[in-house]
Design an enzyme around this catalytic site. Structure first.
Site, PDB file in Angstrom:
ATOM      1  N   ASN A  62       0.872  -1.168   0.000  1.00  0.00           N
ATOM      2  CA  ASN A  62       0.000   0.000   0.000  1.00  0.00           C
ATOM      3  C   ASN A  62       0.909   1.217   0.000  1.00  0.00           C
ATOM      4  O   ASN A  62       1.534   1.547   1.012  1.00  0.00           O
ATOM      5  CB  ASN A  62      -0.910   0.008   1.238  1.00  0.00           C
ATOM      6  CG  ASN A  62      -1.843   1.206   1.267  1.00  0.00           C
ATOM      7  OD1 ASN A  62      -1.479   2.312   0.866  1.00  0.00           O
ATOM      8  ND2 ASN A  62      -3.057   1.010   1.760  1.00  0.00           N
ATOM      9  N   GLU A  98      -3.867   1.916  -3.019  1.00  0.00           N
ATOM     10  CA  GLU A  98      -3.943   3.370  -2.833  1.00  0.00           C
ATOM     11  C   GLU A  98      -3.020   4.098  -3.815  1.00  0.00           C
ATOM     12  O   GLU A  98      -2.164   4.897  -3.417  1.00  0.00           O
ATOM     13  CB  GLU A  98      -3.617   3.755  -1.387  1.00  0.00           C
ATOM     14  CG  GLU A  98      -4.737   3.430  -0.415  1.00  0.00           C
ATOM     15  CD  GLU A  98      -4.687   4.269   0.844  1.00  0.00           C
ATOM     16  OE1 GLU A  98      -5.269   5.380   0.834  1.00  0.00           O
ATOM     17  OE2 GLU A  98      -4.077   3.819   1.837  1.00  0.00           O
ATOM     18  N   TYR A 121      -7.757  -3.729  -2.119  1.00  0.00           N
ATOM     19  CA  TYR A 121      -7.650  -2.694  -1.096  1.00  0.00           C
ATOM     20  C   TYR A 121      -9.007  -2.641  -0.411  1.00  0.00           C
ATOM     21  O   TYR A 121      -9.950  -2.020  -0.887  1.00  0.00           O
ATOM     22  CB  TYR A 121      -7.283  -1.341  -1.713  1.00  0.00           C
ATOM     23  CG  TYR A 121      -7.347  -0.183  -0.744  1.00  0.00           C
ATOM     24  CD1 TYR A 121      -6.782  -0.277   0.523  1.00  0.00           C
ATOM     25  CD2 TYR A 121      -7.987   1.010  -1.092  1.00  0.00           C
ATOM     26  CE1 TYR A 121      -6.853   0.775   1.425  1.00  0.00           C
ATOM     27  CE2 TYR A 121      -8.054   2.082  -0.202  1.00  0.00           C
ATOM     28  CZ  TYR A 121      -7.484   1.949   1.052  1.00  0.00           C
ATOM     29  OH  TYR A 121      -7.549   2.994   1.945  1.00  0.00           O
ATOM     30  N   ASP A 166      -4.042  -4.918   1.024  1.00  0.00           N
ATOM     31  CA  ASP A 166      -4.380  -4.282   2.295  1.00  0.00           C
ATOM     32  C   ASP A 166      -5.795  -4.718   2.652  1.00  0.00           C
ATOM     33  O   ASP A 166      -6.769  -4.172   2.136  1.00  0.00           O
ATOM     34  CB  ASP A 166      -4.284  -2.764   2.147  1.00  0.00           C
ATOM     35  CG  ASP A 166      -4.646  -2.017   3.422  1.00  0.00           C
ATOM     36  OD1 ASP A 166      -5.028  -2.680   4.408  1.00  0.00           O
ATOM     37  OD2 ASP A 166      -4.556  -0.781   3.432  1.00  0.00           O
ATOM     38  N   ASP A 191       2.749   4.793   4.902  1.00  0.00           N
ATOM     39  CA  ASP A 191       2.414   4.376   6.261  1.00  0.00           C
ATOM     40  C   ASP A 191       2.318   2.861   6.360  1.00  0.00           C
ATOM     41  O   ASP A 191       2.067   2.314   7.434  1.00  0.00           O
ATOM     42  CB  ASP A 191       1.116   5.041   6.742  1.00  0.00           C
ATOM     43  CG  ASP A 191      -0.056   4.801   5.806  1.00  0.00           C
ATOM     44  OD1 ASP A 191       0.163   4.391   4.639  1.00  0.00           O
ATOM     45  OD2 ASP A 191      -1.204   5.029   6.224  1.00  0.00           O
ATOM     46  N   HIS A 192       2.517   2.170   5.229  1.00  0.00           N
ATOM     47  CA  HIS A 192       2.595   0.719   5.183  1.00  0.00           C
ATOM     48  C   HIS A 192       3.988   0.318   4.708  1.00  0.00           C
ATOM     49  O   HIS A 192       4.722   1.126   4.124  1.00  0.00           O
ATOM     50  CB  HIS A 192       1.585   0.138   4.189  1.00  0.00           C
ATOM     51  CG  HIS A 192       0.154   0.331   4.571  1.00  0.00           C
ATOM     52  ND1 HIS A 192      -0.683  -0.710   4.927  1.00  0.00           N
ATOM     53  CD2 HIS A 192      -0.613   1.457   4.620  1.00  0.00           C
ATOM     54  CE1 HIS A 192      -1.886  -0.240   5.194  1.00  0.00           C
ATOM     55  NE2 HIS A 192      -1.872   1.079   5.014  1.00  0.00           N
TER      56      HIS A 192
END
Length: 383
Positions: free
Chosen positions: A12, A55, A167, A208, A353-354
């Site tokens: 992600n 994303e 996702y 994700d 952030d992943h």
């Protein structure tokens, strides 16, 4: 008879255009506006054969469709511009590659969405569900709105292997409508997987999923539990969670069913460790429940009960620097594929952030029965 190891990787990226502002991607010095092959830098780091990116957050699909060495399949949001977005990228085998490797990467069919209700781009008004060339296994009773946010690409490869790149919704705002959408999406995914398996397909679900399955997969809940005294510390000093889960079994058991989303996912994941743990604490899971489980968590199979195996962090709180996060990115697979696999996370790769995750599937034993008659086509059959 040759060998075939395929690496599947999921990441992600939290926005394609912002990813390259961070190390190590900023060192690639790729021109985001002009260079249509900018994804090659990501693929170079991931070193995978099949890559799922979530994303993307781009408004134009053309930006990622042309990627040297890979076939590209992208789904973007139809309701919100530069929101969500999933890409699945499959390596184009070379003639000097092992023949099993070449055959395993033959793409048979591709679809956008989970429900089968989106229209096939090349056919005008026919949906995937109505098309004679559809992958099949379509669930009933799910609206096409589940497919309007660019959250799923499905590809059928050679040897009856179906990849579902996802996702999943998170319902970050905590709304009733958002939770309903999230649960319907997961239910649709589960039904599609069940139906594909009943057709004789082997299934890999990657992406994700936005669900942490176990208590050891969520540091925030652990910290809160220790603070208020409902959890005991892992006092044996080891990095495996066996001891922690044993002394905190009641909370471990409760966590797995603490939300409908967790229960839905855990109800389909075959987990020999947890079954044994339950037995040790006097709980026998009925065969009627065990029979409904059909996917395996490949990273947990490989890493056991390793602690702090997190894939997502709250970067606004700088939680990544202390590795206080959650494990919500997964690669699930049916038994025949999962039993010869090795999965792990790549927490050293920043920019989102992943972090990326991967799983290596050793397919040579699985494909032996398909090789004999060569009835699934030769590599040159691929368009």
């Amino acid at each position: 008879e040759g060998s075939c190891s395929l690496r599947f990787s999921s990441f992600n990226i939290n926005g394609l255009n912002t990813l390259f502002n961070y190390h190590p991607w900023n060192e690639l010095k790729l021109k985001l506006d002009k260079d249509s092959n900018r994804l090659e830098g990501i693929f170079e780091f991931l070193k995978a054969d099949i890559i799922s990116l979530q994303e993307l957050k781009i408004g134009n699909v053309d930006k990622v469709l042309v990627t040297s060495g890979f076939k590209s399949f992208v789904s973007l949001s139809k309701s919100k511009r530069s929101y969500s977005g999933v890409g699945l990228f499959i390596r184009i085998p070379q003639k000097n590659d092992d023949i099993n490797f070449q055959k395993a990467l033959i793409i048979k069919k591709v679809e956008e969405g989970l429900t089968g209700n989106l229209k096939v781009p090349s056919s005008g008004e026919i949906t995937y569900k109505e098309s004679p060339d559809g992958i099949g296994g379509y669930p009933l009773g799910f609206d096409v709105s589940l497919d309007n946010e660019g959250r799923c690409i499905i590809v059928e490869l050679n040897f009856n292997i179906v990849i579902i790149s996802l996702y999943c919704p998170a319902n970050s705002n905590g709304t009733e409508s958002g939770e309903l959408f999230r649960l319907n999406f997961l239910k649709c995914l589960i039904e599609r997987c069940k139906n594909l398996i009943s057709m004789g397909k082997e299934v890999i679900v990657m992406g994700d999923i936005n669900v942490s399955r176990d208590l050891i997969d969520n540091d925030e809940i652990i910290r809160e539990g220790l603070k208020i005294g409902i959890l005991q510390k892992n006092l044996n000093g080891k990095q495996n969670g066996d001891f922690f889960e044993n002394i905190n079994f009641d909370q471990v058991f409760k966590f797995r069913e603490s939300t409908q989303a967790k229960k839905l996912i855990n109800d389909i994941i075959k987990d020999d460790y947890f079954e044994k743990l339950c037995q040790e604490h006097g709980i026998i899971i009925p065969n009627s429940q065990l029979d409904k489980k059909f996917l395996y968590d490949t990273i947990r199979i490989s890493q056991g009960r390793k602690l702090k195996l997190y894939t997502c962090w709250n970067t606004l709180k700088n939680n990544r620097s202390i590795n206080s996060g959650s494990r919500i990115d997964h690669i699930f697979a049916t038994e025949k594929l999962a039993k010869n696999s090795y999965g792990n996370i790549l927490p050293h790769l920043m920019g989102s952030d992943h972090c990326p995750i991967y799983c290596d599937f050793q397919l040579q034993d699985y494909i032996k029965n398909f090789i004999k008659d060569d009835k699934f086509g030769k590599p040159e059959d691929q368009d």
